[in-house]
Design a protein around this motif. Structure first.
Motif, PDB file in Angstrom:
ATOM      1  N   SER A 173      26.857  13.936  53.182  1.00  0.00           N
ATOM      2  CA  SER A 173      25.504  14.349  53.574  1.00  0.00           C
ATOM      3  C   SER A 173      24.583  14.623  52.380  1.00  0.00           C
ATOM      4  O   SER A 173      23.600  13.926  52.182  1.00  0.00           O
ATOM      5  CB  SER A 173      25.595  15.584  54.467  1.00  0.00           C
ATOM      6  N   ASN A 174      24.929  15.608  51.552  1.00  0.00           N
ATOM      7  CA  ASN A 174      24.030  15.970  50.445  1.00  0.00           C
ATOM      8  C   ASN A 174      23.832  14.812  49.476  1.00  0.00           C
ATOM      9  O   ASN A 174      22.708  14.483  49.093  1.00  0.00           O
ATOM     10  CB  ASN A 174      24.561  17.177  49.664  1.00  0.00           C
ATOM     11  N   PHE A 175      24.937  14.180  49.083  1.00  0.00           N
ATOM     12  CA  PHE A 175      24.838  13.082  48.111  1.00  0.00           C
ATOM     13  C   PHE A 175      24.204  11.846  48.745  1.00  0.00           C
ATOM     14  O   PHE A 175      23.458  11.108  48.103  1.00  0.00           O
ATOM     15  CB  PHE A 175      26.216  12.758  47.525  1.00  0.00           C
ATOM     16  N   THR A 176      24.520  11.623  50.005  1.00  0.00           N
ATOM     17  CA  THR A 176      23.920  10.523  50.751  1.00  0.00           C
ATOM     18  C   THR A 176      22.400  10.687  50.812  1.00  0.00           C
ATOM     19  O   THR A 176      21.646   9.740  50.587  1.00  0.00           O
ATOM     20  CB  THR A 176      24.528  10.502  52.170  1.00  0.00           C
ATOM     21  N   ASN A 177      21.971  11.903  51.115  1.00  0.00           N
ATOM     22  CA  ASN A 177      20.526  12.163  51.166  1.00  0.00           C
ATOM     23  C   ASN A 177      19.885  11.929  49.800  1.00  0.00           C
ATOM     24  O   ASN A 177      18.781  11.407  49.688  1.00  0.00           O
ATOM     25  CB  ASN A 177      20.272  13.593  51.636  1.00  0.00           C
ATOM     26  N   TYR A 178      20.602  12.309  48.752  1.00  0.00           N
ATOM     27  CA  TYR A 178      20.054  12.122  47.401  1.00  0.00           C
ATOM     28  C   TYR A 178      19.907  10.632  47.068  1.00  0.00           C
ATOM     29  O   TYR A 178      18.974  10.232  46.361  1.00  0.00           O
ATOM     30  CB  TYR A 178      20.935  12.830  46.367  1.00  0.00           C
ATOM     31  N   MET A 179      20.804   9.806  47.591  1.00  0.00           N
ATOM     32  CA  MET A 179      20.677   8.356  47.386  1.00  0.00           C
ATOM     33  C   MET A 179      19.338   7.870  47.954  1.00  0.00           C
ATOM     34  O   MET A 179      18.674   7.019  47.380  1.00  0.00           O
ATOM     35  CB  MET A 179      21.826   7.596  48.076  1.00  0.00           C
ATOM     36  N   ARG A 180      18.940   8.446  49.095  1.00  0.00           N
ATOM     37  CA  ARG A 180      17.665   8.043  49.699  1.00  0.00           C
ATOM     38  C   ARG A 180      16.482   8.587  48.891  1.00  0.00           C
ATOM     39  O   ARG A 180      15.419   7.977  48.839  1.00  0.00           O
ATOM     40  CB  ARG A 180      17.625   8.513  51.155  1.00  0.00           C
ATOM     41  N   ILE A 181      16.663   9.751  48.259  1.00  0.00           N
ATOM     42  CA  ILE A 181      15.606  10.284  47.383  1.00  0.00           C
ATOM     43  C   ILE A 181      15.362   9.302  46.230  1.00  0.00           C
ATOM     44  O   ILE A 181      14.232   8.961  45.909  1.00  0.00           O
ATOM     45  CB  ILE A 181      15.983  11.692  46.848  1.00  0.00           C
TER      46      ILE A 181
END
Lengths: 252, 252
Positions: free
Chosen positions: B168-176
């Motif tokens: 979740s957290n790292f996945t979201n950062y990929m989208r950032i």
């Protein structure tokens, strides 16, 4: 009626051929592949050929092969004076096709797997062409398949492709690591499904910067140390460190 | 009817309080926070207190505060002989609460943001307790809120939490990062929404290893070089390299 030929038997060719078959205004003329027979995953009513020289005349020919094969294959395609040759690659310049008179790009911004159906209508299609006249034809075709057709030059398209690698390929790899951690501890990986779903779902309502959560964002050093300790000896420790550093910087 | 107190005014407390309010078999007794008033985002019918000493008797008290505050706050809570004290943290040991007679953990495996509604029913809840008797009570409560209650000891829960950071957290950062790349090239970031959605959607049908696609998986060095060139001078170049190396190894 637009006459279409598709070159390739990979995931993009597969989903694109299905989308064409389901559209009354598109005639899927022919599909070319290197294999002797049309692979079984394809709709077997498709007219298949393994001889590029025997392609019937088409309005648009969509090359859906790996990037390094595009130029080579396109050189072998005979086009009528009205025909347009297109490739479907995110990272290949339109100039790979400039031995033809009419050419362009039809890049679907999506991830395709054979085992998963997809609504082509919702896929953003980035198009480009060597002339305004051809662009209109490509746009008319793309709009038959998708509601989200955008114009992008080769440079912009490369950026979209790079961004897509982060948003999709790297995102999926994060879940591979997550599952590996669970499997190593005998925990059913399904426990993460609602989380993966919600992480993507959130982005419909929130900017990813506003959606960011977790120990790195809070600069919760104690928890990050625990995690790094759990990852001791694993190659994922380095990934954890570098991504966390990036997230910590968001707050600054 | 189960009497519940909630400690905290963050995202977990917010969503948990709403889930409790919507359940006829749960009475949300009281909510504690440090602020003078109940923050406006909360349902204002909630009985709020900023004085831990004045907590009314409860069956279960759910501590939803940051990890480093759990032990400190739980020490201040007066429990009846029948009351159970719970924390909601993924990475904190159950022993943080062992000054009490009855204690346990209620860890919702989900990402919570205030701006986004959530169906609590679908959230996996990892529970743990100091006794079989208490575990049953905690399970009965958790099953009122969710269909997916699992038992996990503190070590397993830590693994779930670590896995969730990747998923979740790292996945979201990929989208950032992806959005940043697009913004730098004046492209609407919405072009990635269907891709983000499909990347998660795929995981309902495919194992993430089968869902993996992209240049690194194909070991497409030419494309990866192009991407690294586009990322020249950016801190994301290092992330691109290290994740791609991981994906390349999948095939071996």
């Amino acid at each position: 009626m637009i006459n279409i030929s598709i070159i390739g038997t990979g995931n993009v060719a597969y989903h694109l051929s299905n989308a064409c078959l389901n559209n009354k205004e598109i005639n899927l003329n022919q599909l070319y592949g290197r294999k002797n027979k049309l692979p079984v995953k394809f709709n077997q009513s498709i007219n298949y050929t393994s001889d590029l020289g025997s392609l019937k005349p088409f309005d648009l020919c969509l090359i859906c092969v790996s990037d390094d094969q595009i130029e080579h294959i396109s050189n072998k395609i005979k086009a009528e004076p009205y025909s347009i040759i297109l490739h479907c690659s995110g990272s290949t310049s339109i100039n790979a096709l400039n031995q033809h008179s009419n050419f362009g790009v039809f890049y679907p911004v999506q991830t395709f797997s054979v085992g998963k159906k997809i609504d082509f209508n919702k896929i953003p299609i980035a198009i480009e062409s060597n002339s305004k006249k051809n662009l209109k034809k490509i746009k008319d075709f793309a709009c038959l398949l998708s509601k989200k057709v955008i114009e992008a030059n080769s440079e912009q398209r490369q950026s979209i492709h790079l961004a897509a690698v982060f948003a999709s390929n790297f995102t999926n790899y994060m879940r591979i690591i997550a599952d590996e951690i669970l499997e190593n501890n005998n925990i059913d990986t399904k426990v993460l499904d609602p989380l993966s779903e919600e992480t993507a779902e959130k982005l419909k309502f929130l900017n990813p910067k506003d959606a960011q959560t977790g120990p790195a964002l809070r600069n919760d050093i104690k928890t990050m140390k625990k995690h790094l300790n759990l990852l001791k000896g694993s190659s994922h420790q380095k990934i954890y460190k570098i991504i966390s550093s990036g997230i910590i910087k968001l707050k600054k």
